[in-house]
Design a protein around this motif. Sequence first.
Motif, mmCIF file in Angstrom:
data_model
loop_
_atom_site.group_PDB
_atom_site.id
_atom_site.type_symbol
_atom_site.label_atom_id
_atom_site.label_comp_id
_atom_site.label_asym_id
_atom_site.label_seq_id
_atom_site.Cartn_x
_atom_site.Cartn_y
_atom_site.Cartn_z
ATOM 1 N N LEU A 193 0.831 -1.206 0.000
ATOM 2 C CA LEU A 193 0.000 0.000 0.000
ATOM 3 C C LEU A 193 0.873 1.267 0.000
ATOM 4 O O LEU A 193 0.527 2.277 -0.621
ATOM 5 C CB LEU A 193 -0.953 0.008 1.205
ATOM 6 C CG LEU A 193 -2.021 -1.103 1.217
ATOM 7 C CD1 LEU A 193 -2.943 -0.964 2.418
ATOM 8 C CD2 LEU A 193 -2.848 -1.124 -0.068
ATOM 9 N N ALA A 194 1.994 1.176 0.685
ATOM 10 C CA ALA A 194 2.910 2.330 0.720
ATOM 11 C C ALA A 194 3.490 2.588 -0.666
ATOM 12 O O ALA A 194 3.596 3.736 -1.117
ATOM 13 C CB ALA A 194 4.026 2.067 1.726
ATOM 14 N N LEU A 236 -7.549 2.651 0.340
ATOM 15 C CA LEU A 236 -6.449 3.558 -0.010
ATOM 16 C C LEU A 236 -6.778 4.344 -1.279
ATOM 17 O O LEU A 236 -6.527 5.552 -1.364
ATOM 18 C CB LEU A 236 -5.146 2.771 -0.203
ATOM 19 C CG LEU A 236 -3.952 3.649 -0.607
ATOM 20 C CD1 LEU A 236 -3.499 4.514 0.572
ATOM 21 C CD2 LEU A 236 -2.772 2.823 -1.101
ATOM 22 N N LEU A 237 -7.343 3.665 -2.259
ATOM 23 C CA LEU A 237 -7.653 4.354 -3.525
ATOM 24 C C LEU A 237 -8.681 5.470 -3.294
ATOM 25 O O LEU A 237 -8.608 6.524 -3.937
ATOM 26 C CB LEU A 237 -8.156 3.344 -4.563
ATOM 27 C CG LEU A 237 -7.068 2.393 -5.087
ATOM 28 C CD1 LEU A 237 -7.692 1.291 -5.946
ATOM 29 C CD2 LEU A 237 -5.987 3.129 -5.871
ATOM 30 N N GLY A 238 -9.604 5.253 -2.373
ATOM 31 C CA GLY A 238 -10.562 6.315 -2.038
ATOM 32 C C GLY A 238 -9.829 7.536 -1.507
ATOM 33 O O GLY A 238 -10.123 8.678 -1.892
ATOM 34 N N CYS A 239 -8.852 7.281 -0.656
ATOM 35 C CA CYS A 239 -8.058 8.383 -0.097
ATOM 36 C C CYS A 239 -7.295 9.108 -1.209
ATOM 37 O O CYS A 239 -7.301 10.340 -1.290
ATOM 38 C CB CYS A 239 -7.092 7.823 0.942
ATOM 39 S SG CYS A 239 -5.762 8.938 1.366
ATOM 40 N N VAL A 265 -4.328 7.926 -8.909
ATOM 41 C CA VAL A 265 -5.163 6.735 -8.720
ATOM 42 C C VAL A 265 -4.786 5.687 -9.770
ATOM 43 O O VAL A 265 -4.635 4.499 -9.465
ATOM 44 C CB VAL A 265 -6.667 7.106 -8.791
ATOM 45 C CG1 VAL A 265 -7.535 5.862 -8.818
ATOM 46 C CG2 VAL A 265 -7.054 7.997 -7.615
ATOM 47 N N ALA A 266 -4.591 6.146 -11.008
ATOM 48 C CA ALA A 266 -4.245 5.204 -12.089
ATOM 49 C C ALA A 266 -2.896 4.538 -11.820
ATOM 50 O O ALA A 266 -2.746 3.321 -11.999
ATOM 51 C CB ALA A 266 -4.222 5.933 -13.430
ATOM 52 N N LEU A 319 -1.258 -1.989 -8.088
ATOM 53 C CA LEU A 319 -1.994 -2.928 -7.221
ATOM 54 C C LEU A 319 -2.592 -4.067 -8.032
ATOM 55 O O LEU A 319 -2.601 -5.225 -7.606
ATOM 56 C CB LEU A 319 -3.096 -2.181 -6.443
ATOM 57 C CG LEU A 319 -2.601 -1.189 -5.394
ATOM 58 C CD1 LEU A 319 -3.748 -0.343 -4.851
ATOM 59 C CD2 LEU A 319 -1.878 -1.908 -4.247
ATOM 60 N N GLN A 320 -3.081 -3.715 -9.223
ATOM 61 C CA GLN A 320 -3.732 -4.728 -10.044
ATOM 62 C C GLN A 320 -2.731 -5.758 -10.553
ATOM 63 O O GLN A 320 -3.054 -6.914 -10.753
ATOM 64 C CB GLN A 320 -4.468 -4.020 -11.199
ATOM 65 C CG GLN A 320 -5.434 -4.884 -11.984
ATOM 66 C CD GLN A 320 -4.790 -5.470 -13.228
ATOM 67 O OE1 GLN A 320 -3.880 -4.830 -13.785
ATOM 68 N NE2 GLN A 320 -5.208 -6.629 -13.642
ATOM 69 N N ASN A 321 -1.501 -5.301 -10.729
ATOM 70 C CA ASN A 321 -0.464 -6.156 -11.292
ATOM 71 C C ASN A 321 0.356 -6.922 -10.278
ATOM 72 O O ASN A 321 1.268 -7.650 -10.639
ATOM 73 C CB ASN A 321 0.508 -5.286 -12.101
ATOM 74 C CG ASN A 321 0.094 -5.242 -13.530
ATOM 75 O OD1 ASN A 321 -0.149 -6.281 -14.130
ATOM 76 N ND2 ASN A 321 -0.014 -4.042 -14.076
ATOM 77 N N THR A 322 0.112 -6.668 -8.996
ATOM 78 C CA THR A 322 0.924 -7.348 -7.989
ATOM 79 C C THR A 322 0.013 -8.183 -7.096
ATOM 80 O O THR A 322 -1.138 -7.868 -6.921
ATOM 81 C CB THR A 322 1.699 -6.330 -7.104
ATOM 82 O OG1 THR A 322 0.769 -5.381 -6.612
ATOM 83 C CG2 THR A 322 2.788 -5.625 -7.871
#
Length: 395
Positions: free
Chosen positions: A281-282, A359-362, A383-384, A390-393
């Motif tokens: 997330l970081a 996190l993405l909301g933030c 966000v992108a 995130l989508q790739n890991t």
Amino acid sequence: MDYAYGPGRNHLFVPGPANIPEQVIRAMNRNNEDHRSPAIPTMTKTLLDDVKKIFKTTSGTPFIIPTTGTGAWESALTNTLSPGDRIVSFLIGQFSLLWIDQQRRLNFNIDVIQSDWGQAANLEVFASTLAADTGHNIKAICIVHNETTTGVVNNLAAVRKLLDQYQHPALLLVDGVSSIGALDFRMDEWGVDVALTSSQKALSMPTGMGILCASPKALEALKTAKSVRFFFDWKDYLKFYELGTFWPYTPSIQLLYGLRATLDLIFEEGLDNVIARHSRLAKATRLAVAAWGLKNCAQKEEWYSDAVTAVLVPPHIDSLEIVRRAWKKYNLSLGLGLNKVAGKVFRIGHLGNINELQLLGCLAGVEMVLMDVGYPVKLGSGVAAACAYLQNTVP
Ligand SMILES: Cc1ncc(COP(=O)(O)O)c(C=O)c1O
């Protein structure tokens, strides 16, 4: 009266207090109980055993104290040191500064090793301080593992290595308030003598518990430490440990059940997975910051914190305004810039029990606020970048 702002949940992204998971909230929603009943010592024993796992210690003695991180500091210092003792303390941000203030008021004799805010502990100066102390007058080294003001992590393994290199017997006292349970923390391996945290940070509980572990060497120091103490005296705890009743005074029953629930969640996910989640997330947050064209307050990659990212804003923008607007307009709580970095940084806390979409909301909220305050951000850019990572890991 409900003080919450607007419909939906508040997006809590300060670097502590952190979000409390539903399971923990539910576990705490209960009547008081007799803390002298046989049930409480049985549960307490499991808590004491299990917090050691979070600190990665087998030889440490745990203490769970009704207090906050500030009280845990005081507990660490007064149980191991005497007034006038010489100590070394690293000043790298607001929390190390506050701890030093406490050390002064408790009458220790402090060598402060300062760094610019945004930098980690200056280990070169530390090495020469140790080299010069051939008489071993320095009794303790105090260091904040994760400086929550600047999002800078200190390298504790390197600090231990220097102490060993100079064969220096000083105690190593570590503030792990915003690190333990979020970042890689190894009390035994790094030879930490007292490690401490508080419940409202990575453990995702309400404020009110200070949690410490003391090494055998720290317990040895307790025997001669002359600092005045009463509430925090480990000797009282140890007496009650021997009796098997554990509590010298009344613990919060609700927090005990909360701690049980939070530890269960951590072990269910796996501590190393929890740490990996923080790191993921970081990383996503830092990618978003870079996509916005902004910089991390931590000046080197090796110092980047996986618990909090302090984001530097351009000089013509007041970061306080970002934090104010985020809360008022988007129900998003971001961390303020403190003291030297007030107005210059805002902080995104990504510690505790949170997931990708939270996190993405933030990050989406931050983008909108940046645009609101006149910073030329491309909406969706951060966000992108975060989504792509995130989508790739794999979590
Ligand atoms: C690294 C660090 N140490 C100590 C403290 C003080 O903790 P408390 O506010 O629980 O007393 C904080 C609080 O944010 C912190 O981040």
